[in-house]
Enzyme design. Structure first.
Site, PDB file in Angstrom:
ATOM      1  N   TRP A   1       1.635  20.675   1.666  1.00 55.35           N
ATOM      2  CA  TRP A   1       0.613  20.312   0.612  1.00 55.35           C
ATOM      3  C   TRP A   1      -0.278  21.306   0.307  1.00 55.35           C
ATOM      4  CZ3 TRP A   1       1.069  16.741  -3.123  1.00 55.35           C
ATOM      5  CH2 TRP A   1      -0.222  16.460  -3.643  1.00 55.35           C
TER       6      TRP A   1
ATOM      7  N   GLU B   1      -3.098   4.961 -10.498  1.00 56.82           N
ATOM      8  CA  GLU B   1      -2.497   6.167  -9.280  1.00 56.82           C
ATOM      9  C   GLU B   1      -0.841   5.984  -9.609  1.00 56.82           C
ATOM     10  OE1 GLU B   1      -3.387   5.765  -5.280  1.00 56.82           O
ATOM     11  OE2 GLU B   1      -3.849   3.472  -5.579  1.00 56.82           O
TER      12      GLU B   1
ATOM     13  N   GLU C   1     -10.001  -2.348  -7.730  1.00 55.13           N
ATOM     14  CA  GLU C   1      -8.716  -2.042  -6.851  1.00 55.13           C
ATOM     15  C   GLU C   1      -7.520  -2.278  -7.753  1.00 55.13           C
ATOM     16  OE1 GLU C   1      -8.084  -0.395  -4.197  1.00 55.13           O
ATOM     17  OE2 GLU C   1      -5.660  -1.141  -3.774  1.00 55.13           O
TER      18      GLU C   1
ATOM     19  N   LYS D   1      -0.649  11.012   1.010  1.00 51.89           N
ATOM     20  CA  LYS D   1      -0.930   9.725   1.507  1.00 51.89           C
ATOM     21  C   LYS D   1      -2.231   9.871   2.194  1.00 51.89           C
ATOM     22  CE  LYS D   1      -0.399   5.761   2.858  1.00 51.89           C
ATOM     23  NZ  LYS D   1      -0.480   4.721   1.976  1.00 51.89           N
TER      24      LYS D   1
ATOM     25  N   ARG E   1       4.622  12.351   2.801  1.00 49.69           N
ATOM     26  CA  ARG E   1       3.230  12.713   2.843  1.00 49.69           C
ATOM     27  C   ARG E   1       2.749  13.740   1.812  1.00 49.69           C
ATOM     28  NH1 ARG E   1       2.029  12.651   8.651  1.00 49.69           N
ATOM     29  NH2 ARG E   1       0.913  14.765   8.410  1.00 49.69           N
TER      30      ARG E   1
ATOM     31  N   ASN F   1      -0.773  22.299   9.840  1.00 46.44           N
ATOM     32  CA  ASN F   1      -1.407  21.286   8.950  1.00 46.44           C
ATOM     33  C   ASN F   1      -3.021  21.392   9.239  1.00 46.44           C
ATOM     34  OD1 ASN F   1      -1.907  19.232   7.126  1.00 46.44           O
ATOM     35  ND2 ASN F   1      -1.490  17.555   8.651  1.00 46.44           N
ATOM     36  N   GLY F   2      -3.715  21.489   8.082  1.00 49.99           N
ATOM     37  CA  GLY F   2      -5.097  21.833   8.304  1.00 49.99           C
ATOM     38  C   GLY F   2      -5.702  22.921   7.548  1.00 49.99           C
TER      39      GLY F   2
ATOM     40  N   LYS G   1      -5.036   0.940  -8.730  1.00 47.85           N
ATOM     41  CA  LYS G   1      -3.536   0.795  -8.523  1.00 47.85           C
ATOM     42  C   LYS G   1      -2.790   1.116  -9.717  1.00 47.85           C
ATOM     43  CE  LYS G   1      -2.638   0.352  -4.400  1.00 47.85           C
ATOM     44  NZ  LYS G   1      -4.199   1.125  -4.335  1.00 47.85           N
TER      45      LYS G   1
ATOM     46  N   CYS H   1       0.264  17.987   5.318  1.00 50.68           N
ATOM     47  CA  CYS H   1       1.657  18.585   5.267  1.00 50.68           C
ATOM     48  C   CYS H   1       2.361  17.706   6.494  1.00 50.68           C
ATOM     49  CB  CYS H   1       1.432  20.082   5.959  1.00 50.68           C
ATOM     50  SG  CYS H   1       0.426  20.942   4.826  1.00 50.68           S
TER      51      CYS H   1
ATOM     52  N   HIS I   1     -22.940  -5.334 -21.089  1.00 49.93           N
ATOM     53  CA  HIS I   1     -23.845  -4.199 -20.988  1.00 49.93           C
ATOM     54  C   HIS I   1     -23.213  -2.831 -21.530  1.00 49.93           C
ATOM     55  CE1 HIS I   1     -26.859  -6.810 -19.030  1.00 49.93           C
ATOM     56  NE2 HIS I   1     -26.022  -6.998 -18.321  1.00 49.93           N
TER      57      HIS I   1
HETATM   58  C1  AGP Z   1      -5.128   4.080  -2.333  1.00 45.76           C
HETATM   59  O1  AGP Z   1      -4.146   3.591  -2.966  1.00 45.76           O
HETATM   60  C2  AGP Z   1      -5.092   5.484  -2.330  1.00 45.76           C
HETATM   61  N1  AGP Z   1      -4.058   6.465  -2.105  1.00 45.76           N
HETATM   62  C3  AGP Z   1      -6.331   6.359  -1.731  1.00 45.76           C
HETATM   63  O2  AGP Z   1      -7.392   6.022  -2.581  1.00 45.76           O
HETATM   64  C4  AGP Z   1      -6.542   5.827  -0.471  1.00 45.76           C
HETATM   65  O3  AGP Z   1      -7.093   4.577  -0.095  1.00 45.76           O
HETATM   66  C5  AGP Z   1      -7.635   6.780   0.245  1.00 45.76           C
HETATM   67  O4  AGP Z   1      -7.355   8.326   0.144  1.00 45.76           O
HETATM   68  C6  AGP Z   1      -8.345   6.516   1.747  1.00 45.76           C
HETATM   69  O5  AGP Z   1      -7.509   6.955   2.583  1.00 45.76           O
HETATM   70  P1  AGP Z   1      -7.300   6.395   3.944  1.00 45.76           P
HETATM   71  O6  AGP Z   1      -7.447   4.844   3.975  1.00 45.76           O
HETATM   72  O7  AGP Z   1      -6.100   6.718   4.532  1.00 45.76           O
HETATM   73  O8  AGP Z   1      -8.849   6.936   4.563  1.00 45.76           O
END
Ligand code: AGP
Length: 624
Positions: A74, A504, A497, A619, A27, A100-101, A501, A2, A520
């Site tokens: 959130w 997501e 990766e 985020k 966020r 937040n938490g 990308k 949040c 395999h």
């Molecule tokens: C990255 O593109 C993602 N949004 C997600 O996997 C992120 O890398 C992961 O949540 C870890 O976040 P952090 O690096 O803040 O720990």
């Protein structure tokens, strides 16, 4: 995660709080709200959905007053709804809280307060905080006679008693009508910062909320309670002891947190990567000696010589960086490295060997699983935790014995890009320091590799010149629906990766595989025209990678190869080549990831996706 913003000062608070909420939108959120003390009365507005809706509500029913708090939610407890939106109030509507938490014992507290007659109106854990403050104000106000004469100490003590009862993670901002000139903030495990302005002060979940008004920042620690009013800031710990205030002068200017002319934060941040690497390298690489290594990583060669194993823990993209780190550190230093998903490591009964260096990688420094993995390791006797983190003052930096700060500036786009290459850079630098410290690299060899590393930002700028070609290619392939990414050795994690990308931000199905794994099983999924993106740069196993791409081509795939710039084209009928500068194969991941980031971005753009705030994602995942 949040967003929290609070303002107290000589100006009208609502416009400033709303500007802060807009800065915090990245966020991830599903509802928003604001409360202002107006002519001695607490007033509140809340809305589900975008912050813009809350703004419209304020246009119709404005709030006037120079103390206010705001929140973007959130959801963790209770669905996204107006009733569950923050700020939450007590029974009498005289106290408001933003949070937040997660309050882990909120049910027990709520039941106890309900038995005392408190009425709740939401499903959230947060609401118990407002009622608990109300409970303590009543108790102290009637009981502690001396306190009831002076409202701020009474307010402080009621909040202090409240947070002492709360278990779990919290960052809170609280207002009380009875003490209209004061905001109280408190934190444990969730980030909370204070901005000290001229005749005005701010409370926020991160600096981008108030950076345009002040860069003088106090990063709160776990257990801190802070009192803000227009004229000053007072800091205590949860035991009520006054604490010394030390400010950080945050260098991030607002443009770093703005889009800077790009359509999305993510594209801006992809193009900021060379600068992020330059800033991260600065002062950390040379000279490759104990003094630099100690200053940057927190240990010297005596410690390094004793390391028997390195354990890396991280999540998501940071985990992929850790996987590259495994190849690079083993290559340059000879130290065995094991990488684990933090969410797995924290529950696995991994025996901790005494001379294990734990490296926790996290852009935000607030990822619950990564923090938990670090605590688990510490509990089991782990000797030293090195954090690689992008956020000064974040929780992970407080849990670790030492922190290497990647200097990438705020990463606003939910999909991590520049923070990822910052993490890679940190691992490259660490690998060279470890190699020299253990004598695996001579000083001259270390210097040679260091000079190659210093060329990386320019090589990245060259790779970014592919932007136009990749945009055209992505628009042609955006409707294919299923995508495969292949890589080997240090570029296998880059295949993963690239797939992440694309998944997501475009919501399309994509998978990354080690090239040698195709036969395999995965080769069975290749359909006519299915895009297969393979990393085939100069390396000891280039021929093997080429045959994997030919195997895919033979089954009808549309093959795109990321290759090293050269006078010769690749053997075989590859459909498209994206050529990047030649560098050491162990540093090449910082280059090969760029075409894949751009590919994902332009496919998502072609599909009209919400690139900076993809559905279902936040985020930073601050809850399990
Ligand atoms: C990255 O593109 C993602 N949004 C997600 O996997 C992120 O890398 C992961 O949540 C870890 O976040 P952090 O690096 O803040 O720990």
């Amino acid at each position: 995660m949040c967003g929290i913003i609070g303002y107290v000062g000589d100006k009208d608070s609502a416009p400033i709080v709303m500007a802060g909420l807009r800065r915090l939108e990245y966020r991830g959120y599903d509802s928003a709200g604001i409360a202002v003390i107006s002519k001695g009365r607490l007033q509140r507005r809340r809305s589900v959905g975008k912050v813009e809706l809350l703004s419209k509500m304020l246009e119709e029913e404005p709030l006037k007053g120079n103390v206010g708090i705001g929140h973007t939610r959130w959801a963790t407890h209770g669905k996204p709804s107006q009733d569950n939106a923050h700020p939450h109030t007590d029974c009498g509507g005289k106290i408001v809280v933003v949070h937040n938490g997660i309050i882990e014992n909120y049910i027990e507290i709520r039941e106890r307060l309900q038995a005392e007659g408190h009425k709740f109106s939401s499903e959230t854990d947060t609401e118990v905080i407002a009622h608990l403050v109300e409970h303590h104000l009543k108790r102290l106000g009637s009981g502690g006679k001396a306190l009831s004469d002076v409202t701020e100490p009474l307010f402080f003590e009621a909040v202090r008693q409240t947070v002492r009862e709360m278990e779990g993670a919290y960052a809170v901002g609280i207002l009380w009508e009875g003490c209209p000139g004061t905001i109280i903030g408190a934190r444990k495990q969730s980030p909370l910062v204070v901005g000290a302005g001229q005749g005005e002060n701010f409370l926020a979940s991160d600096v981008s909320a108030f950076l345009e008004r002040t860069r003088k920042v106090l990063f709160l620690d776990d257990g801190d309670i802070v009192l803000l009013n227009a004229s000053g800031i007072k800091l205590f710990n949860v035991d009520g002891k006054k604490r010394e205030i030390s400010y950080t002068n945050v260098q991030w200017d607002q443009t770093m947190a703005e889009k800077g002319g790009y359509k999305h934060f993510m594209l801006k941040e992809i193009h900021e990567q060379p600068t992020a690497v330059e800033d991260t390298l600065r002062g950390a690489l040379l000279p490759l000696d104990d003094k630099t290594m100690k200053a940057e990583f927190g240990f010297d060669s005596e410690f390094v010589k004793k390391i028997e194993k390195i354990q890396i823990v991280a999540c998501g993209t940071a985990y992929h960086a850790g996987m590259v780190g495994e190849y690079v550190i083993e290559h340059f230093s000879g130290i065995p490295v094991h990488v684990d998903l933090a969410s797995e490591f924290r529950y696995r009964e991994a025996p901790v060997r005494k001379n294990t260096l734990l490296i926790a990688i996290s852009q935000s420094g607030e990822t619950a699983d990564t923090l938990a993995a670090v605590r688990e390791n510490k509990k089991n006797g782990g000797v030293h935790t090195l954090a690689i983190c992008n956020v000064v003052g974040s929780s992970l930096t407080r849990e670790a014995q030492s922190t290497f700060h990647t200097r990438c500036g705020p990463e606003i786009g939910v999909a991590s890009t520049k923070a990822f290459v910052g993490q890679l850079t940190a691992l490259f630098v660490l690998a060279l320091h470890l190699g020299v410290a253990r004598g695996r690299l001579s000083a001259d060899e270390g210097l040679k590799y260091a000079h190659e590393l210093l060329k990386l930002p320019q090589f990245m700028r060259d790779a970014l010149k592919l932007d136009g070609d990749i945009k055209a290619m992505a628009e042609r392939l955006a409707q294919r629906g299923h995508y495969l990414f292949l890589g080997r050795n240090a570029n296998y994690p880059i295949a993963l990766e690239g797939a992440l990308k694309l998944k997501e931000i475009s919501y399309l199905h994509a998978e990354g595989f080690a090239g040698g794994e195709m036969k395999h099983g995965p080769i069975a999924i290749i359909d006519e025209g299915m895009p297969v993106l393979g990393i085939a740069v100069k390396s000891q196993i280039l021929d093997k990678m080429l045959s994997n791409l030919q195997e895919a081509k033979a089954r009808g795939a549309h093959v795109v190869a990321i290759v090293s710039q050269s006078k010769h084209k690749l053997k075989g009928d590859i459909d498209a080549e994206l050529a990047i500068p030649v560098t050491d194969e162990y540093f090449s991941p910082a280059l090969t990831v760029i075409p894949l980031q751009l590919f994902a971005y332009y496919v998502a753009a072609a599909r009209g996706c919400d690139i900076d705030k993809p559905r279902n994602l936040a985020k930073s995942v601050t809850v399990e």
